[in-house]
Design a protein around this motif. Structure first.
Motif, PDB file in Angstrom:
ATOM      1  N   SER A  54       0.841  -1.195   0.000  1.00  0.00           N
ATOM      2  CA  SER A  54       0.000   0.000   0.000  1.00  0.00           C
ATOM      3  C   SER A  54       0.875   1.243   0.000  1.00  0.00           C
ATOM      4  N   PRO A  55       0.422   2.320  -0.645  1.00  0.00           N
ATOM      5  CA  PRO A  55       1.184   3.569  -0.579  1.00  0.00           C
ATOM      6  C   PRO A  55       1.408   4.049   0.850  1.00  0.00           C
ATOM      7  N   ILE A  56       0.499   3.708   1.768  1.00  0.00           N
ATOM      8  CA  ILE A  56       0.640   4.167   3.146  1.00  0.00           C
ATOM      9  C   ILE A  56       1.872   3.539   3.804  1.00  0.00           C
ATOM     10  N   TYR A  57       2.415   2.476   3.200  1.00  0.00           N
ATOM     11  CA  TYR A  57       3.617   1.834   3.734  1.00  0.00           C
ATOM     12  C   TYR A  57       4.830   2.762   3.632  1.00  0.00           C
ATOM     13  N   THR A  80       3.766  16.623   0.672  1.00  0.00           N
ATOM     14  CA  THR A  80       3.255  15.789  -0.410  1.00  0.00           C
ATOM     15  C   THR A  80       1.923  15.172   0.003  1.00  0.00           C
ATOM     16  N   ASP A  81       0.990  15.117  -0.951  1.00  0.00           N
ATOM     17  CA  ASP A  81      -0.330  14.592  -0.635  1.00  0.00           C
ATOM     18  C   ASP A  81      -0.452  13.125  -1.048  1.00  0.00           C
ATOM     19  N   TYR A  82      -1.640  12.593  -0.845  1.00  0.00           N
ATOM     20  CA  TYR A  82      -1.848  11.168  -1.072  1.00  0.00           C
ATOM     21  C   TYR A  82      -1.649  10.771  -2.530  1.00  0.00           C
ATOM     22  N   ALA A  83      -1.984  11.680  -3.438  1.00  0.00           N
ATOM     23  CA  ALA A  83      -1.781  11.395  -4.862  1.00  0.00           C
ATOM     24  C   ALA A  83      -0.296  11.211  -5.149  1.00  0.00           C
ATOM     25  N   ALA A  84       0.537  12.035  -4.532  1.00  0.00           N
ATOM     26  CA  ALA A  84       1.977  11.918  -4.720  1.00  0.00           C
ATOM     27  C   ALA A  84       2.494  10.604  -4.156  1.00  0.00           C
ATOM     28  N   TRP A  85       1.930  10.189  -3.026  1.00  0.00           N
ATOM     29  CA  TRP A  85       2.345   8.924  -2.415  1.00  0.00           C
ATOM     30  C   TRP A  85       1.956   7.743  -3.305  1.00  0.00           C
ATOM     31  N   THR A  86       0.784   7.821  -3.906  1.00  0.00           N
ATOM     32  CA  THR A  86       0.335   6.738  -4.774  1.00  0.00           C
ATOM     33  C   THR A  86       1.227   6.623  -6.003  1.00  0.00           C
ATOM     34  N   ALA A  87       1.580   7.765  -6.587  1.00  0.00           N
ATOM     35  CA  ALA A  87       2.487   7.750  -7.731  1.00  0.00           C
ATOM     36  C   ALA A  87       3.852   7.197  -7.327  1.00  0.00           C
ATOM     37  N   ALA A  88       4.300   7.567  -6.136  1.00  0.00           N
ATOM     38  CA  ALA A  88       5.598   7.092  -5.647  1.00  0.00           C
ATOM     39  C   ALA A  88       5.568   5.583  -5.427  1.00  0.00           C
ATOM     40  N   TRP A  89       4.445   5.074  -4.908  1.00  0.00           N
ATOM     41  CA  TRP A  89       4.345   3.636  -4.659  1.00  0.00           C
ATOM     42  C   TRP A  89       4.419   2.843  -5.956  1.00  0.00           C
ATOM     43  N   GLN A  90       3.790   3.357  -7.007  1.00  0.00           N
ATOM     44  CA  GLN A  90       3.869   2.706  -8.313  1.00  0.00           C
ATOM     45  C   GLN A  90       5.312   2.688  -8.818  1.00  0.00           C
ATOM     46  N   GLU A  91       6.016   3.779  -8.564  1.00  0.00           N
ATOM     47  CA  GLU A  91       7.420   3.865  -8.965  1.00  0.00           C
ATOM     48  C   GLU A  91       8.271   2.871  -8.185  1.00  0.00           C
ATOM     49  N   ILE A  92       7.994   2.742  -6.887  1.00  0.00           N
ATOM     50  CA  ILE A  92       8.761   1.819  -6.035  1.00  0.00           C
ATOM     51  C   ILE A  92       8.600   0.384  -6.492  1.00  0.00           C
ATOM     52  N   LYS A  93       7.380   0.000  -6.786  1.00  0.00           N
ATOM     53  CA  LYS A  93       7.114  -1.390  -7.157  1.00  0.00           C
ATOM     54  C   LYS A  93       7.472  -1.698  -8.610  1.00  0.00           C
ATOM     55  N   GLY A  94       7.575  -0.650  -9.415  1.00  0.00           N
ATOM     56  CA  GLY A  94       8.017  -0.823 -10.790  1.00  0.00           C
ATOM     57  C   GLY A  94       6.985  -1.408 -11.736  1.00  0.00           C
TER      58      GLY A  94
END
Length: 393
Positions: free
Chosen positions: A197-200, A379-393
């Motif tokens: 989850s992005p919250i991670y 950074t807001d939740y949208a930024a976190w979600t985009a970052a999570w997608q980047e992390i997982k590739g």
């Protein structure tokens, strides 16, 4: 102990549908008014005879799933409010369903509450109209995930920490730090697990707070661009050692049973299940602290049955009902009185304010820095979600 429901209750708690929380800076005043769902009720009338509840699976049980598990029927008998329930699997699903106006009450996790408030989907609550609110632990009240500017937007339900689980054969000495899943993750490459989850991202931020203080992180849900980048870099490095990201608790149980996972984030209830099955696992709250959750019962701003909604919030906060519901799911109850109806409160550290103070409860990241900074934009939740997608590739 009672087993938790046959569903990934917090699985994929956060999806891709992001609601704006920019309006949150305008939410909440001393009178409870603003762009956040109107004013709190000042008095109650007669119960309407029905209430529609949107809830996590396992939070509103009426005996349908298990004839021995039913805390809804006593509520109906006591109040005359017939209950209709719809369950949801993710916080984003709950957000979308609340916008239909079909529900009076929702059980919301901290990654959803501020978005519900900002969207005007829920209303402030008058806690004076909820007698059982007085008995709730003080450390769960007036918190960033359930209140705005001192105005309560709901009633705390249950809470828990995202703990560090480890295989006791792989770790004969209990680890004391999250470094085993971050800086030392490569020592167990392929057998590290992390919450999906992005919250991670907040878990990485908690670790960085302790190990890179120069970053200036004071709240793991309040990250400026540089702080978020540091957390992302840490998680990208961790990604190389992660064998599986989990969101279904049953899959994590299986992974630790088979040895496919030997260390990673988990919940106390998962350890309880594994212990009951004789698995070589244990959990610990590391020295850096941990993230966690505290769910909130909230009332729709346009509730069709507000009196029955208030009746539900009071009932589910009552000692016996709260004890039954939180025990069924597997989390700490919201009051000491509830522990009179449970025999496992010690395992969940219920009421331990010192333990609770080490938990950073899920809170929706917003542009307004939650740590009080005004010289930067967070950074807001949208930024976190985009970052999570980047992390997982």
């Amino acid at each position: 102990m009672k087993r938790i429901p046959h569903t990934a209750r917090r699985g994929a708690v956060v999806g891709l549908a992001i609601a704006s929380v920019a309006l949150l800076t305008a939410c909440g005043t001393s009178s409870g008014s603003g762009d956040s769902g109107g004013d709190a009720a000042t008095e109650l009338g007669e119960n309407e005879g029905q209430v529609s509840i949107l809830a996590w699976p396992g939070y509103v049980e009426d005996g349908t799933n298990d004839p021995t598990v039913d805390w809804v029927t006593p509520f109906v008998e006591e109040t005359g409010c017939e209950v209709t329930t719809k369950t949801f699997g993710t916080s984003d699903e709950a957000l979308n369903l609340m916008k239909t106006g079909d529900y009076d009450v929702v059980s919301a996790s901290g990654d959803a509450t501020l978005r519900l408030i900002a969207g005007g989907d829920v209303a402030p609550v008058n806690t004076e109209l909820i007698p059982n609110y007085a008995g709730i632990y003080d450390f769960l009240k007036d918190q960033p995930w359930n209140s705005v500017d001192g105005v309560a937007y709901g009633v705390p339900h249950g809470y828990g920490a995202n703990l560090l689980m480890y295989n006791t054969e792989q770790f004969p000495t209990a680890p004391t730090s999250w470094d085993v899943v971050f800086d030392k993750a490569s020592e167990n490459a392929g057998k590290v697990t992390a919450y999906d989850s992005p919250i991670y991202i907040a878990d990485a931020a908690v670790y960085l707070m302790a190990h890179q203080p120069d970053l200036g992180i004071e709240n793991p849900y309040s990250l400026d661009e540089d702080q978020l980048a540091a957390a992302v870099d840490l998680l990208k490095t961790q990604r190389e050692s992660v064998g599986e990201y989990w969101s279904d608790y049953l899959k994590e149980i299986q992974a630790f049973t088979t040895g496919d996972s030997v260390v990673g984030t988990s919940w106390q209830v998962i350890q309880n299940v594994l212990a009951g099955e004789g698995a070589p696992t244990d959990v610990v709250l590391p020295e850096e602290g941990a993230t966690g959750w505290s769910d909130t019962w909230m009332i729709a701003s346009e509730a069709k049955n507000p009196n029955c909604a208030y009746a539900w919030l009071d009932y589910i906060a009552s000692p016996e009902a709260n004890a039954t519901a939180t025990a069924y799911f597997g989390e700490a109850p919201s009051s000491d009185a509830a522990c009179d109806f449970r025999d496992d409160c010690e395992a969940y550290h219920a009421g331990d304010a010192d333990y609770a103070s080490q938990i950073w409860y899920w809170t929706t990241p917003i542009e307004k820095c939650l740590d009080g900074r005004t010289d930067v934009t967070c950074t807001d939740y949208a930024a976190w979600t985009a970052a999570w997608q980047e992390i997982k590739g």
